[in-house]
Design a protein around this motif. Structure first.
Motif, short mmCIF file in Angstrom:
data_model
loop_
_atom_site.label_atom_id
_atom_site.label_comp_id
_atom_site.label_asym_id
_atom_site.label_seq_id
_atom_site.Cartn_x
_atom_site.Cartn_y
_atom_site.Cartn_z
N ILE A 1 -58.27 5.01 -0.79
CA ILE A 1 -57.67 5.57 0.43
C ILE A 1 -58.05 4.62 1.56
N LYS A 2 -57.03 4.07 2.20
CA LYS A 2 -57.32 3.17 3.34
C LYS A 2 -57.63 4.03 4.56
N LYS A 3 -58.57 3.61 5.35
CA LYS A 3 -58.96 4.30 6.57
C LYS A 3 -59.03 5.83 6.35
N PRO A 4 -59.89 6.24 5.46
CA PRO A 4 -59.93 7.68 5.15
C PRO A 4 -60.43 8.52 6.33
N LEU A 5 -59.92 9.74 6.40
CA LEU A 5 -60.44 10.70 7.38
C LEU A 5 -61.65 11.35 6.73
N LEU A 6 -62.79 11.16 7.35
CA LEU A 6 -64.02 11.65 6.72
C LEU A 6 -64.18 13.15 6.92
N TRP A 7 -64.62 13.81 5.83
CA TRP A 7 -64.86 15.26 5.90
C TRP A 7 -66.20 15.53 6.60
N SER A 8 -66.18 16.51 7.48
CA SER A 8 -67.43 17.03 8.08
C SER A 8 -67.10 18.44 8.56
N TYR B 1 -52.04 19.46 -12.66
CA TYR B 1 -53.34 19.99 -12.23
C TYR B 1 -53.60 19.48 -10.83
N GLU B 2 -54.22 20.27 -10.00
CA GLU B 2 -54.52 19.84 -8.63
C GLU B 2 -56.02 19.89 -8.38
N THR B 3 -56.54 18.86 -7.74
CA THR B 3 -57.97 18.85 -7.40
C THR B 3 -58.11 18.51 -5.92
N THR B 4 -58.69 19.42 -5.19
CA THR B 4 -58.96 19.14 -3.78
C THR B 4 -60.30 18.42 -3.67
N PHE B 5 -60.34 17.41 -2.83
CA PHE B 5 -61.62 16.71 -2.61
C PHE B 5 -61.69 16.24 -1.17
N LEU C 1 -65.73 28.71 -1.71
CA LEU C 1 -65.96 27.27 -1.61
C LEU C 1 -64.72 26.56 -1.06
N ASP C 2 -63.53 27.02 -1.49
CA ASP C 2 -62.29 26.45 -0.92
C ASP C 2 -62.30 26.64 0.59
N MET C 3 -62.74 27.82 1.01
CA MET C 3 -62.73 28.12 2.45
C MET C 3 -63.76 27.27 3.19
N CYS C 4 -64.92 27.07 2.58
CA CYS C 4 -65.93 26.23 3.24
C CYS C 4 -65.42 24.80 3.35
N ASP C 5 -64.67 24.34 2.35
CA ASP C 5 -64.04 23.01 2.44
C ASP C 5 -63.09 22.97 3.64
N SER C 6 -62.24 24.01 3.74
CA SER C 6 -61.17 23.99 4.75
C SER C 6 -61.67 24.30 6.16
N LEU C 7 -62.61 25.25 6.23
CA LEU C 7 -63.09 25.64 7.56
C LEU C 7 -64.16 24.69 8.08
N LEU D 1 -71.82 23.80 -12.17
CA LEU D 1 -71.67 22.39 -11.79
C LEU D 1 -70.25 21.89 -12.05
N TYR D 2 -69.73 22.18 -13.25
CA TYR D 2 -68.37 21.72 -13.56
C TYR D 2 -67.34 22.40 -12.65
N ARG D 3 -67.57 23.68 -12.40
CA ARG D 3 -66.61 24.43 -11.57
C ARG D 3 -66.59 23.90 -10.14
N ASP D 4 -67.77 23.56 -9.61
CA ASP D 4 -67.89 23.38 -8.16
C ASP D 4 -68.02 21.93 -7.68
N ARG D 5 -68.16 20.98 -8.60
CA ARG D 5 -68.62 19.65 -8.15
C ARG D 5 -67.60 18.87 -7.34
N ASN D 6 -66.34 19.31 -7.30
CA ASN D 6 -65.36 18.57 -6.48
C ASN D 6 -65.37 19.00 -5.01
N HIS D 7 -66.07 20.06 -4.68
CA HIS D 7 -66.02 20.57 -3.31
C HIS D 7 -66.80 19.67 -2.35
N PRO D 8 -66.13 19.11 -1.34
CA PRO D 8 -66.87 18.25 -0.41
C PRO D 8 -67.90 19.04 0.39
N SER D 9 -67.70 20.35 0.52
CA SER D 9 -68.63 21.15 1.32
C SER D 9 -70.02 21.21 0.69
N ILE D 10 -70.08 21.13 -0.63
CA ILE D 10 -71.40 21.25 -1.28
C ILE D 10 -72.19 19.97 -1.05
#
Ligand code: GAL
Length: 819
Positions: free
Chosen positions: A303-310, A333-337, A406-412, A437-446
């Motif tokens: 990803i060029k010039k990515p928007l960083l999650w915070s 399949y969809e994976t949010t990160f 966890l989806d909400m913590c990612d988005s909010l 771990l397998y279920r949750d490890r893609n969440h940037p919030s964690i």
């Protein structure tokens, strides 16, 4: 601002409906619509039976294997077994003994408070609501066209010890109330004309896992997943990023499962898309997958010039996965990160390279009116309230949360400390950990994993060995995040802390243990996993043993925590502590420290169980936000105390606060950050005003007035519109006001609700920790001026009109559109 609604906490900005990341735009960008895989919500139209069901052992002999562990009480026959676990062929299944429920469902909260340990009602684990055994049963049809597909059922969470049968066959058991369970139904189902299907779930909640209210039943969502036999495995993707100044290198690992008896030559396409659905990069790989096997693909994109999650900029990306064979898409399949860096070292927590003090709260899954069965909207509502308080982090104490949270913590934008329930390296313990771990490890919030909380064998050699196994397992599955354990003892014994990346301090102990240890152990990285445990009852200013109330004025507190906000002073002074998680954001049922019966709810929350703020809330709002805060308490309704001495307390982040009573200056005090101001004065009814100054300028004020008697009801809904989906909820706060529209802070009037239109009341609450009123009711007594009612939509559009009335008061009404 109108004093009445000042303390009612609506957040602006992001709405519940817009929270979930949408890739609808993808069609416009030439992407194939994701239709090959179906994920059907399976929450609606279950039947529920409270109590045990007698099914005979003989069934095993009759070919219905595995039923013997259902309690046998009464003589029944094979027909009865079929009736419960299979379609309605026999007369034994009597629908009248069951009632229809939608999930999520918690039968415990529907019960009656009783002080009787012999029936499983205890202060801590159940908040004096008995648990027991319950059954869920659902009939459903599967079309002929699904024949040949892989069909699985995923339970996000059942509390607890569940056994599942489908069409008379035992599918399996799952003990943990906090990790998901999954069953492959492919062989067992009846397709098309083969007949109807029945799923039966036994839930045995007679045992417990924690020391807080845990609820009973299928209290999280259920999903029916349909895929091809060639498909992305369960939790089958893992997306990680490495960030450099202008680019994020994205590694996408995808596990594809071939459940055909023949080898499959497949092409795996992974598209990285931004939040508008614009494709940023596409990676294609082809490979032969052997029969009945899984293969892991590893692809690298950018990803060029990515928007960083915070938490301030919760920008998300997705990987859209396509599995195809001979040009036909077989599975999607969809994976949010998110793209962000996290580092925890001896200097603190660093998010995207910058020191980022974690302002967190610990929380259980529990809310007024509904127990642990939270519709998504209520999770969202709670998180919004925490964000409004200034919090940027959430600790899932003491177990993995419901996945939507966890989806909400990612988005909010909330950092998450995701916590494993138990310190156990048994097969079951490892399974629970790895599932999290397998279920949750893609969440940037964690940002960190916690292996356990306050286990008795912390600081022992055995404990350290078990912990080491858990830490190693975690590093293997997710090498990108540090691992901690939330410790209240044994930090310097048995080599326990040595196996952790970060040593978690539950309370610094008197004498600042974390500061001493920081100096003593030069390699130790520390984090304050739990703090405060301040107890208070909303709107109460005197301890009351009889009623079970705790004053907000600190007449009493547990001796293991500091006062609200004071713990933050440590984080500011010693940034290497990284931040903290206060115990707790919200009150929860159970653990009614320091009382027992008649008290049924905890006092630890900075908001009560309804989300109404207590005074201590403002200590954190002052510490954690840049908004000028002045909050004075107690209320100013003290008939009979005229002329007596009284204290006024104040939380503020201003430089100075001036207090006036009825226009007369009482005094002006310089504020010490994170410390409460206190004035002593003589009580006279009227208007108490606190003026906050920054750099000599008046920036905010708080006013508390003596009210007259209750005269009217005021109602406010958190939203004007809810979805006609049978799950969306409007949260309606009700205030008892005097004739001038001021909330009467001691009012306890009974409020009755009347609802018209396509919705129902699913619960009520008032924040009184000793209330024994049923939550499932259409009336509630206000507690210190407020109560709450939750209204859920039906699957039907229209207009909901909720009226409230109370004897001798002017009634109120809110209108909510259902679309
Ligand atoms: C902690 C514990 C929490 C809660 C709290 C009450 O030690 O981790 O679960 O019990 O004490 O103060």
């Amino acid at each position: 601002m109108n004093r009445v609604f000042k303390k009612w906490l609506w957040g602006g900005g992001l709405s519940f409906l817009s929270v979930l990341f949408s890739v609808e735009a993808s069609a416009q960008n030439g992407l194939t619509p994701l239709s090959a895989r179906e994920r059907e919500n399976f929450d609606l139209s279950w039947h529920f039976h409270k109590g045990d069901i007698a099914i005979k052992r003989a069934v095993k002999a009759a070919g219905y294997g595995g039923l013997t562990d259902i309690n046998v009480k009464v003589e029944t026959n094979k027909e009865a077994v079929i009736a419960y676990t299979d379609v309605d062929k026999a007369s034994a299944f009597k629908p009248e003994d069951w009632r229809e429920v939608n999930l999520p469902h918690d039968w415990c909260v529907e019960g009656t408070f009783v002080n009787d340990r012999s029936i499983g009602s205890a202060p801590a684990v159940s908040g004096y609501l008995p648990g027991g055994i319950g059954f869920y049963r659902k009939e459903f049809e599967i079309p002929e066209t699904d024949k040949g597909k892989k069909i699985t059922i995923e339970f996000d969470g059942i509390f607890r010890n569940s056994t599942v049968w489908v069409n008379g066959q035992l599918m399996g058991r799952h003990q943990s109330g906090y990790t998901p369970s999954n069953y492959d139904l492919t062989d067992i189902l009846r397709y098309g004309n083969e007949g109807k299907n029945v799923i039966l779930v036994k839930v045995d909640a007679t045992e417990y896992e924690g020391w807080w209210y845990e609820g009973c039943g299928i209290y999280r969502h259920v999903w029916l997943n349909k895929t091809d036999r060639l498909h992305v495995d369960r939790f089958g993707t893992y997306v990680t990023t490495v960030v450099s100044p202008n680019e994020a290198a994205v590694t996408i690992k995808t596990t594809v499962k071939n459940e055909y008896k023949a080898a499959k030559n497949i092409t795996l396409i992974s598209k990285i898309v931004d939040k508008k659905g614009v494709v940023l990069d596409t990676k294609t790989s082809s490979q032969l997958i052997a029969p009945l096997s899984t293969t892991e693909f590893s692809q690298k994109g950018a990803i060029k010039k990515p928007l960083l999650w915070s938490p301030e900029t919760p920008d998300l990306y997705k990987v859209l996965t396509e599995v195809s064979e001979n040009g036909n898409i077989i599975d999607t399949y969809e994976t949010t990160f998110g793209v962000r860096t996290i580092e925890i070292n001896r200097n603190g927590v660093f998010l995207n390279g910058k020191l980022y003090p974690v302002k967190g709260t610990c929380n259980h899954q529990d809310f007024a009116g509904i127990g642990v069965a939270l519709p998504d909207k209520i999770n969202w509502y709670k998180l919004k309230l925490l964000k409004n308080m200034g919090s940027n982090a959430y600790r899932c104490s003491h177990h993995p949360p419901t996945p939507e949270l966890l989806d909400m913590c990612d988005s909010l934008g909330l950092l998450v400390l995701d916590e494993n329930r138990l310190l156990s390296s048994s097969e079951e313990g490892i399974n629970d950990l790895t599932t999290m771990l397998y279920r949750d490890r893609n969440h940037p919030s964690i940002f960190m994993w916690s292996m356990e909380n306050e286990e008795a064998i912390q600081g022992t050699v055995t404990g350290a060995r078990i912990l080491e196994t858990l830490v190693k397992t975690t590093h293997q599955i997710d090498p990108t995040r540090p691992v901690t354990a939330a410790m209240n003892h044994g930090r310097n014994e048995g080599g326990y802390s040595d196996v952790l990346d970060v040593v978690g301090y539950n309370y610094g102990d008197k004498g600042l243990a974390y500061v001493k240890d920081h100096e003593k152990y030069p390699n130790r990285i520390e984090f304050c996993t739990e703090s405060t445990s301040f107890i208070s009852t909303r709107g109460e200013y005197q301890n009351d043993w009889g009623k079970g109330y705790v004053s907000n004025l600190r007449l009493w507190q547990p001796n293991w925590g500091p006062l609200p906000g004071e713990d933050w002073a440590d984080i500011v002074k010693y940034p290497y502590l990284g931040g903290l998680f206060v115990w707790t954001g919200f009150d929860y049922r159970g653990e009614p420290t320091p009382y027992q019966w008649p008290c049924v709810t905890s006092h630890f929350g900075f908001m009560d169980i309804c989300g109404f703020p207590k005074d201590g809330y403002y200590a954190y709002k002052a510490a954690w936000t840049n908004e000028p805060v002045v909050h004075i308490f107690p209320h100013w309704n003290w008939p009979g105390k005229e002329g007596e001495s009284i204290q006024v307390h104040c939380y503020t982040n201003c430089d100075e606060v001036e207090l006036l009573l009825n226009g007369k200056i009482i005094g002006r005090q310089k504020a010490v950050p994170y410390t409460k101001l206190i004035w002593k004065l003589v009580y006279h009814p009227g208007k108490l005003e606190a003026r906050g100054y920054k750099n000599g300028k008046l920036v905010t004020k708080d006013i508390v007035e003596t009210t007259t008697a209750p005269a009217q009801l005021a109602m406010q809904s958190d939203c004007k519109m809810i979805k006609a989906d049978g799950t969306d909820v409007a949260v309606i706060q009700v205030a008892i006001q005097d004739a001038k529209g001021r909330v009467v802070p001691t009012a306890g009037n009974l409020v009755k609700f009347f609802i018209e239109g396509p919705g129902q009341i699913i619960g009520t609450g008032n924040g009184n920790p000793s209330s024994h009123e049923p939550d499932k009711a259409s009336q509630r007594t206000a507690f210190n001026g407020y109560c709450l009612v939750l209204v859920q939509s039906y699957k039907q559009a229209g207009e909901i009109r909720l009226k409230a009335s109370s004897e001798a008061l002017k009634g109120g009404e809110v209108v909510i559109k259902v679309k």
